[in-house]
Design an enzyme around this catalytic site. Structure first.
Site, PDB file in Angstrom:
ATOM      1  N   LYS A 185       0.857  -1.189   0.000  1.00 10.15           N
ATOM      2  CA  LYS A 185       0.000   0.000   0.000  1.00 10.15           C
ATOM      3  C   LYS A 185       0.887   1.231   0.000  1.00 10.15           C
ATOM      4  O   LYS A 185       1.712   1.411   0.893  1.00 10.15           O
ATOM      5  CB  LYS A 185      -0.903  -0.017   1.228  1.00 10.15           C
ATOM      6  CG  LYS A 185      -1.731   1.259   1.379  1.00 10.15           C
ATOM      7  CD  LYS A 185      -2.698   1.142   2.530  1.00 10.15           C
ATOM      8  CE  LYS A 185      -3.471   2.425   2.717  1.00 10.15           C
ATOM      9  NZ  LYS A 185      -4.425   2.326   3.826  1.00 10.15           N
ATOM     10  N   LYS A 231      -2.324  -1.514  -3.730  1.00 16.98           N
ATOM     11  CA  LYS A 231      -3.159  -0.319  -3.645  1.00 16.98           C
ATOM     12  C   LYS A 231      -2.303   0.920  -3.735  1.00 16.98           C
ATOM     13  O   LYS A 231      -1.271   0.976  -3.060  1.00 16.98           O
ATOM     14  CB  LYS A 231      -3.885  -0.365  -2.299  1.00 16.98           C
ATOM     15  CG  LYS A 231      -4.785   0.801  -2.037  1.00 16.98           C
ATOM     16  CD  LYS A 231      -5.385   0.657  -0.681  1.00 16.98           C
ATOM     17  CE  LYS A 231      -6.088   1.952  -0.362  1.00 16.98           C
ATOM     18  NZ  LYS A 231      -6.347   2.125   1.021  1.00 16.98           N
TER      19      LYS A 231
END
Ligand code: PBG
Length: 338
Positions: free
Chosen positions: A208, A262
């Site tokens: 992320k 992400k």
């Protein structure tokens, strides 16, 4: 004549790649990548109250919902054949440790119960994090032990485990830690296993990045950091891509079952790298708020065809190697694909 006979058959005109494109049925037949609503997860934002349906301005079509509103939402999600929902909670009160997040009466716990009541079969995943629950908006507890104000990794792990267990007790089918704390997956796995939830999968937000594409989400979840930013825990977009592999490797070793990358569209290389290095591990891509809102905004101005762009984007994520798509288009996409 003689000369051309001796030449090896050239690619053209013998080979014409357009032959596989001339007829819609032929194109369809040779498609390698397909979109399936069963692989799409819809993120939902829940806050307390009754009959609350507050529009999120930056994300047209999305709302902060009170738990009672989940019943209708879930019915729709099921009729569309989506893979499940991902719940985010917005508590009434925030504090230094985000205590609502691990309270058995917390907003997300209420939402889980409501969702499971509406449909025991629907997959309910919970985001496990603190930024929506802390008064400072960071993804863990803050201290200045290191001489600079920062999220205390190890002190946060204990609370992350509490939060995940509380979600499990409330009925969550899967937990998705998103705080980018080192050791978070292991802490959750150990706690869940000890409490009788060894069967509950963990979908880890493993790679992320500290991204500006989360902008609209922070309005939606009311989770903007009150000072600083998240760069001391989320990944640097400029970091060596191999660092994403280390994150994934560690999370798998700690017991992660599904790995998430992400944001999605600006990180297709990371999705592909993870997919290639860990065959057999399901990869999820989070097509985040900013990626959604940009297209919505352009579509509202008539500058872009929302449906075509959304489906092309989601297809790109599947082609890059993601099997699970977390997307704010999930409901619309299912409708378009029907
Ligand atoms: C953290 C979390 C965030 C998102 C999902 N989980 C925000 C952040 O890290 O600041 C972003 C999702 C999106 O932008 O759609 N709880």
């Amino acid at each position: 004549m003689g000369k051309s006979e001796k030449q090896p058959a050239g690619p053209f005109p013998t080979t014409r790649l357009r032959r596989l494109r001339y007829h819609p049925a032929v194109r369809r037949l040779v498609q390698e990548t397909r979109l399936d609503p069963a692989q799409m997860i819809l993120p939902l934002f829940v806050r307390s109250g009754r009959n609350v349906r507050l529009p999120i301005n930056s994300m047209p079509g999305h709302f902060q919902l009170s738990p009672d509103q989940l019943t209708a939402e879930i019915q729709e999600v099921q009729e569309l054949g989506l893979g499940g929902i991902l719940l985010f909670g917005i508590p009434d009160t925030k504090d230094a440790t985000g205590s609502d997040s691990y309270s058995d009466q917390g907003i997300v716990q209420q939402a889980i119960a409501e969702a499971k009541k509406a449909s025991p079969e629907l997959l309910v995943i919970t985001d496990v994090c603190f930024c929506e629950y802390t008064d400072h908006g960071h993804c863990g507890v803050i201290n200045d032990r290191t001489g600079r104000v920062d999220v205390d990794n190890d002190a946060t792990l204990e609370l992350i485990a509490n939060q995940a267990l509380s979600h499990a007790r409330a009925g969550a089918d899967m937990v998705a830690p998103s705080g980018m704390m080192d050791g978070m997956v292991g802490a959750i796995r150990t706690r869940l296993d000890a409490a009788g939830y060894a069967h509950l999968p963990i979908m880890s937000y493993a790679a992320k990045y500290a991204s500006a594409f989360y902008g609209p989400f922070r309005e939606a979840a009311e989770s903007t950091p009150q000072f600083g930013d998240r760069r001391s825990y989320q990944m640097d977009p400029a970091a060596d891509p191999q660092q994403a592999l280390r994150e994934v490797e560690l999370d798998l070793a700690e017991g992660a079952d599904i790995i998430m990358v992400k944001p999605a569209l600006a990180y297709l290389d990371i999705i592909r790298t993870v997919r290639d290095h860990f065959p057999g591990v399901p990869v999820a891509a989070y097509n985040v708020s900013g990626e959604f809102s940009m297209v919505k905004a352009a579509a509202q101005r008539g500058w872009i065809d929302e449906r075509a762009v959304a489906l092309e984007s989601l297809l790109a994520l599947r082609r890059a190697g993601a099997s699970i798509l977390l997307t704010y288009w999930a409901k619309q996409a299912a409708g378009w694909l029907a």
